[in-house]
Scaffold this motif. Structure first.
Motif, PDB file in Angstrom:
ATOM      1  N   VAL A 133       0.862  -1.184   0.000  1.00  0.00           N
ATOM      2  CA  VAL A 133       0.000   0.000   0.000  1.00  0.00           C
ATOM      3  C   VAL A 133       0.902   1.239   0.000  1.00  0.00           C
ATOM      4  O   VAL A 133       1.739   1.405   0.889  1.00  0.00           O
ATOM      5  N   ILE A 134       0.749   2.060  -1.030  1.00  0.00           N
ATOM      6  CA  ILE A 134       1.554   3.284  -1.142  1.00  0.00           C
ATOM      7  C   ILE A 134       0.652   4.454  -0.752  1.00  0.00           C
ATOM      8  O   ILE A 134      -0.379   4.680  -1.391  1.00  0.00           O
ATOM      9  N   ILE A 135       1.033   5.156   0.311  1.00  0.00           N
ATOM     10  CA  ILE A 135       0.154   6.210   0.828  1.00  0.00           C
ATOM     11  C   ILE A 135       0.714   7.584   0.465  1.00  0.00           C
ATOM     12  O   ILE A 135       1.812   7.948   0.901  1.00  0.00           O
ATOM     13  N   LEU A 136      -0.022   8.303  -0.364  1.00  0.00           N
ATOM     14  CA  LEU A 136       0.356   9.677  -0.716  1.00  0.00           C
ATOM     15  C   LEU A 136      -0.437  10.612   0.185  1.00  0.00           C
ATOM     16  O   LEU A 136      -1.572  10.995  -0.122  1.00  0.00           O
ATOM     17  N   GLY A 137       0.150  10.941   1.320  1.00  0.00           N
ATOM     18  CA  GLY A 137      -0.574  11.768   2.282  1.00  0.00           C
ATOM     19  C   GLY A 137       0.257  11.913   3.533  1.00  0.00           C
ATOM     20  O   GLY A 137       1.464  11.675   3.536  1.00  0.00           O
ATOM     21  N   GLY A 138      -0.409  12.275   4.612  1.00  0.00           N
ATOM     22  CA  GLY A 138       0.278  12.465   5.882  1.00  0.00           C
ATOM     23  C   GLY A 138      -0.023  11.350   6.850  1.00  0.00           C
ATOM     24  O   GLY A 138      -0.568  10.299   6.480  1.00  0.00           O
ATOM     25  N   GLY A 162       2.896  17.115   8.970  1.00  0.00           N
ATOM     26  CA  GLY A 162       3.937  16.705   9.901  1.00  0.00           C
ATOM     27  C   GLY A 162       4.811  15.591   9.339  1.00  0.00           C
ATOM     28  O   GLY A 162       6.018  15.577   9.539  1.00  0.00           O
ATOM     29  N   ASN A 163       4.207  14.647   8.652  1.00  0.00           N
ATOM     30  CA  ASN A 163       4.929  13.495   8.080  1.00  0.00           C
ATOM     31  C   ASN A 163       5.831  12.836   9.124  1.00  0.00           C
ATOM     32  O   ASN A 163       7.019  12.595   8.876  1.00  0.00           O
ATOM     33  N   SER A 164       5.256  12.557  10.285  1.00  0.00           N
ATOM     34  CA  SER A 164       6.051  12.025  11.383  1.00  0.00           C
ATOM     35  C   SER A 164       6.715  10.691  11.041  1.00  0.00           C
ATOM     36  O   SER A 164       7.905  10.492  11.322  1.00  0.00           O
ATOM     37  N   ILE A 165       5.953   9.782  10.452  1.00  0.00           N
ATOM     38  CA  ILE A 165       6.512   8.443  10.188  1.00  0.00           C
ATOM     39  C   ILE A 165       7.669   8.549   9.204  1.00  0.00           C
ATOM     40  O   ILE A 165       8.768   8.025   9.446  1.00  0.00           O
ATOM     41  N   ALA A 166       7.434   9.257   8.097  1.00  0.00           N
ATOM     42  CA  ALA A 166       8.490   9.392   7.087  1.00  0.00           C
ATOM     43  C   ALA A 166       9.705  10.096   7.681  1.00  0.00           C
ATOM     44  O   ALA A 166      10.853   9.649   7.510  1.00  0.00           O
ATOM     45  N   THR A 167       9.467  11.176   8.412  1.00  0.00           N
ATOM     46  CA  THR A 167      10.587  11.925   8.997  1.00  0.00           C
ATOM     47  C   THR A 167      11.372  11.051   9.973  1.00  0.00           C
ATOM     48  O   THR A 167      12.608  11.033   9.962  1.00  0.00           O
ATOM     49  N   VAL A 195      -9.192   2.303  19.131  1.00  0.00           N
ATOM     50  CA  VAL A 195      -8.463   2.777  17.954  1.00  0.00           C
ATOM     51  C   VAL A 195      -7.004   2.338  18.089  1.00  0.00           C
ATOM     52  O   VAL A 195      -6.513   2.091  19.197  1.00  0.00           O
ATOM     53  N   TYR A 196      -6.328   2.171  16.942  1.00  0.00           N
ATOM     54  CA  TYR A 196      -4.880   1.920  16.952  1.00  0.00           C
ATOM     55  C   TYR A 196      -4.183   3.187  16.478  1.00  0.00           C
ATOM     56  O   TYR A 196      -4.639   3.822  15.519  1.00  0.00           O
ATOM     57  N   THR A 197      -3.083   3.531  17.146  1.00  0.00           N
ATOM     58  CA  THR A 197      -2.350   4.719  16.705  1.00  0.00           C
ATOM     59  C   THR A 197      -0.961   4.334  16.210  1.00  0.00           C
ATOM     60  O   THR A 197      -0.374   3.340  16.653  1.00  0.00           O
ATOM     61  N   VAL A 198      -0.458   5.136  15.276  1.00  0.00           N
ATOM     62  CA  VAL A 198       0.851   4.860  14.685  1.00  0.00           C
ATOM     63  C   VAL A 198       1.877   5.928  15.021  1.00  0.00           C
ATOM     64  O   VAL A 198       3.067   5.728  14.840  1.00  0.00           O
ATOM     65  N   VAL A 199       1.416   7.084  15.511  1.00  0.00           N
ATOM     66  CA  VAL A 199       2.348   8.196  15.730  1.00  0.00           C
ATOM     67  C   VAL A 199       2.359   8.661  17.192  1.00  0.00           C
ATOM     68  O   VAL A 199       3.333   8.473  17.899  1.00  0.00           O
ATOM     69  N   VAL A 200       1.256   9.276  17.642  1.00  0.00           N
ATOM     70  CA  VAL A 200       1.302   9.918  18.961  1.00  0.00           C
ATOM     71  C   VAL A 200      -0.084   9.997  19.610  1.00  0.00           C
ATOM     72  O   VAL A 200      -1.084  10.248  18.946  1.00  0.00           O
ATOM     73  N   ASN A 201      -0.059   9.773  20.911  1.00  0.00           N
ATOM     74  CA  ASN A 201      -1.230  10.015  21.756  1.00  0.00           C
ATOM     75  C   ASN A 201      -0.807  11.119  22.726  1.00  0.00           C
ATOM     76  O   ASN A 201       0.315  11.084  23.235  1.00  0.00           O
ATOM     77  N   ALA A 241       9.953   9.072  16.601  1.00  0.00           N
ATOM     78  CA  ALA A 241      10.877   9.999  17.250  1.00  0.00           C
ATOM     79  C   ALA A 241      10.514  11.460  16.950  1.00  0.00           C
ATOM     80  O   ALA A 241      10.460  12.297  17.848  1.00  0.00           O
ATOM     81  N   SER A 242      10.270  11.741  15.669  1.00  0.00           N
ATOM     82  CA  SER A 242       9.962  13.129  15.262  1.00  0.00           C
ATOM     83  C   SER A 242       8.481  13.245  14.945  1.00  0.00           C
ATOM     84  O   SER A 242       7.903  12.331  14.342  1.00  0.00           O
ATOM     85  N   LEU A 243       7.894  14.353  15.304  1.00  0.00           N
ATOM     86  CA  LEU A 243       6.488  14.563  14.927  1.00  0.00           C
ATOM     87  C   LEU A 243       6.384  15.401  13.662  1.00  0.00           C
ATOM     88  O   LEU A 243       5.348  15.422  13.003  1.00  0.00           O
ATOM     89  N   GLU A 244       7.454  16.119  13.347  1.00  0.00           N
ATOM     90  CA  GLU A 244       7.571  16.831  12.072  1.00  0.00           C
ATOM     91  C   GLU A 244       9.053  17.148  11.909  1.00  0.00           C
ATOM     92  O   GLU A 244       9.810  17.081  12.889  1.00  0.00           O
ATOM     93  N   PRO A 245       9.493  17.513  10.691  1.00  0.00           N
ATOM     94  CA  PRO A 245      10.920  17.828  10.542  1.00  0.00           C
ATOM     95  C   PRO A 245      11.319  18.937  11.523  1.00  0.00           C
ATOM     96  O   PRO A 245      10.612  19.935  11.662  1.00  0.00           O
TER      97      PRO A 245
END
Ligand SMILES: Nc1ncnc2c1ncn2[C@@H]1O[C@H](COP(=O)(O)OP(=O)(O)OP(=O)(O)O)[C@@H](O)[C@H]1O
Length: 382
Positions: free
Chosen positions: A94-99, A138-143, A188-194, A280-284
């Motif tokens: 799955v290729i996700i073009l988004g945030g 933010g692109n947290s995962i990619a960053t 819910v499942y989260t991937v970045v931050v609560n 680790a990062s929430l945005e660059p």
């Protein structure tokens, strides 16, 4: 947009959110992503999100038929021609073009779509591999994975190296219409931050500044720091964990002999700033939990209790390189099981969405790192 007719490979699924970030996903698909995939001979089909929640409902409704198609495409006929042999493993790309919000919707849609079915079992556990193309704010995962831009993300997808994508399950025990506390049930499942406190209020207010791109978080943060509030609650960390020790400047273990569910540490607030993250990062340029890993078995916890405006401004002044972890006001943990209870009803932020909880034990929330919920094997290209 269709499947490349010359290939027998199961098409990668592109998910495009036209509203992410600076609204460049459609253009990126046409000018960069599509040509690169065609050049690499990778077939794909694309779906475009039509409104908020569309991606999640699409996957909830369609993941089973998609996986059935995938399995059929990989099945073979037995040597005697008498039966169809299903594959022992299957991978959906799955290729996700988004945030990050788009990733969150895909993950939760897939998990709801397979929940309670017999299609996925110990004997057949499909892999779902995500390529996160950073087109959000933010692109947290990619960053956090060190992905620099759209081209870099695509190169990594084509190179094919993945790492596990671990999730945090967010659960409560409250039963609708009942005062009894039932078993924990994942909401819910989260991937970045609560988050709770200043971060949550900032994300909530940042929607009105969406047109400003990344700047929206700064605007909303300044608004909330000007009227800084403290947030009542009790945070408990359960089982063995790690704590950042500011003297030795290392993570040290604690509670090694504890049962996984036993309370190891209890923090009584009030909280100014509280993050439970998987990245680790929430945005660059903003790395509040520098020891967090997309793939490890921990949640990283950043706690700031009952401080004033200047302390918070000093904190934010050091989050770009992670050196804020050495500030006196900062407590930093790695834990596998966390609970939060607030005395009054309160708002939590779960990957940019909002969860309004009741006060007291009814509203108690549990966060737990989960590996491969519903038996799916999630990973992300890196
Ligand atoms: N067609 C659409 N129109 C309007 N909003 C949409 C549409 N499709 C999805 N959305 C919403 O767009 C919002 C933003 O998505 P996303 O999180 O991908 O980008 P972002 O917020 O800019 O980036 P990040 O989460 O990385 O900061 C989400 O709330 C999502 O539900």
């Amino acid at each position: 947009m269709g499947i490349n007719p010359t290939s027998t490979r199961f098409p990668a699924l592109i998910v495009l959110n036209p509203n992410s970030g600076k609204k460049q996903a459609r253009e990126a698909l046409e000018t960069v992503v599509q040509p690169a995939l065609e050049k690499a001979g990778i077939p794909f089909r694309a779906i475009e999100s039509l409104q908020q929640g569309h991606i999640q409902s699409y996957f909830q409704e369609n993941i089973q038929p998609i996986l059935v198609d995938l399995v059929q495409s990989l099945s073979s006929v037995s040597s005697d021609g008498a039966s169809v042999v299903p594959p022992s493993s299957a991978t959906l790309q799955v290729i996700i073009l988004g945030g990050d919000g788009s990733v969150h919707e895909v993950v939760n849609g897939i998990l709801r779509g397979v929940e309670g079915t017999e299609f996925v079992s110990e004997a057949f556990r499909p892999k779902v591999e995500f390529s996160v193309i950073p087109l959000g704010t933010g692109n947290s995962i990619a960053t956090s994975l060190g992905i620099k831009d759209v081209r870099d993300a695509l190169d990594r997808f084509i190179a094919g190296k993945t790492v596990p994508l671990r999730l945090i399950s967010v659960a409560t025990r409250s039963q609708k219409g009942s005062s009894d506390l039932g078993p924990w049930k994942t909401l819910v499942y989260t991937v970045v931050v609560n988050s709770y406190g200043l971060h949550c209020a900032t994300v909530y207010d940042s929607e009105e500044f969406r047109h400003l791109g990344n700047e929206r978080f700064r605007q909303a943060a300044m608004k909330n720091i000007e009227t800084l509030k403290q947030y009542e609650g009790q945070l408990t960390l359960h089982g063995p964990g790690q704590r950042y020790d500011q003297t030795s400047r290392t993570l040290v273990q604690y509670g090694q002999n504890l049962d996984a569910k036993a309370v190891a540490t209890s923090l009584d607030g009030p909280f100014t700033y509280l993050l439970i993250t998987k990245q680790a990062s929430l945005e660059p340029g903003f790395t509040p939990t520098p020891f967090a890993s997309t793939s490890d078995e921990w949640m990283d916890v950043l706690v700031v209790q009952n401080v004033g405006q200047q302390d918070i401004l000093n904190l934010f002044g050091s989050t770009s390189d992670g050196s804020h972890v050495d500030q006196k006001i900062v407590e930093y943990y790695k834990s596998k099981l966390i609970e939060l209870e607030t005395p009054e009803k309160a708002r939590l932020c779960v990957d940019g969405e909002f969860l309004d909880i009741q006060g007291g034990p009814q509203g108690r929330v549990q966060f737990e790192v989960t590996e491969d919920p519903n038996l799916l094997l999630f990973s992300v290209y890196t």
